[in-house]
Motif scaffolding. Structure first.
Motif, short mmCIF file in Angstrom:
data_model
loop_
_atom_site.label_atom_id
_atom_site.label_comp_id
_atom_site.label_asym_id
_atom_site.label_seq_id
_atom_site.Cartn_x
_atom_site.Cartn_y
_atom_site.Cartn_z
N ALA A 262 0.83 -1.21 0.00
CA ALA A 262 0.00 0.00 0.00
C ALA A 262 0.86 1.26 0.00
O ALA A 262 0.50 2.27 -0.62
N GLU A 263 2.00 1.22 0.67
CA GLU A 263 2.91 2.37 0.68
C GLU A 263 3.50 2.65 -0.69
O GLU A 263 3.85 3.78 -1.00
N GLY B 24 -7.75 0.62 -2.61
CA GLY B 24 -8.53 -0.61 -2.53
C GLY B 24 -8.48 -1.24 -1.15
O GLY B 24 -9.49 -1.73 -0.64
N LEU B 25 -7.32 -1.20 -0.51
CA LEU B 25 -7.17 -1.76 0.82
C LEU B 25 -7.97 -0.94 1.84
O LEU B 25 -8.64 -1.51 2.70
N GLN C 98 -10.92 -2.38 4.11
CA GLN C 98 -10.93 -2.25 5.57
C GLN C 98 -12.24 -1.63 6.05
O GLN C 98 -12.79 -2.05 7.07
N GLN C 99 -12.75 -0.65 5.32
CA GLN C 99 -14.03 -0.05 5.70
C GLN C 99 -15.16 -1.08 5.59
O GLN C 99 -16.02 -1.17 6.45
N GLN C 100 -15.12 -1.87 4.54
CA GLN C 100 -16.12 -2.93 4.37
C GLN C 100 -16.03 -3.93 5.52
O GLN C 100 -17.05 -4.37 6.05
#
Length: 123
Positions: A63-64, A72-73, A77-79
């Motif tokens: 992700a970094e 997308g990550l 995470q929210q999902q």
């Protein structure tokens, strides 16, 4: 999440994570490791915390280095926070009397200890 994936929400989250991890890295991304090997490893031993940590570390590094993956990550995470990872709902109710000890409301707790002194009611 891997070990709590028995419910429909857990299966959906696991499938979404698989789809995200197996997606192509962003063009020009320097991400070398995709996390695919760690995801497969965790799927073989979903209760293995070491494998879960390894996957988490790889996903954070990816992700970094990959803005598309990072978005997308974050969405995944929210999902995960919205759906939860286990079956059922939780309804917390406290009624009547005074609570003289810590009261914890929520769902799916583990590894919790209270080390304070026990309050005894005065008569």
């Amino acid at each position: 999440m891997a070990s709590g994936a028995a419910g429909e929400a857990g299966r959906q989250l696991w499938a979404a994570l698989n789809h995200l991890v197996r997606g192509r890295p962003e063009e020009g991304s320097s991400a070398v490791a995709t996390g695919e090997a760690e995801l497969v490893s965790l799927s073989r031993a979903p209760d293995d915390e070491e494998r879960a940590r390894a996957l988490s570390a790889i996903l954070l590094r990816r992700a970094e280095q990959d803005a598309v993956f990072q978005a997308g990550l974050a969405q995944w995470q929210q999902q995960a926070r919205t759906l939860g990872t286990g079956p059922g709902e939780t309804h917390n109710t406290i009624s009547g009397g005074t609570q003289r000890s810590p009261v914890l409301q929520g769902r799916d707790f583990s590894g919790i200890t209270f080390n304070g002194p026990v309050e005894r009611p005065t008569e």
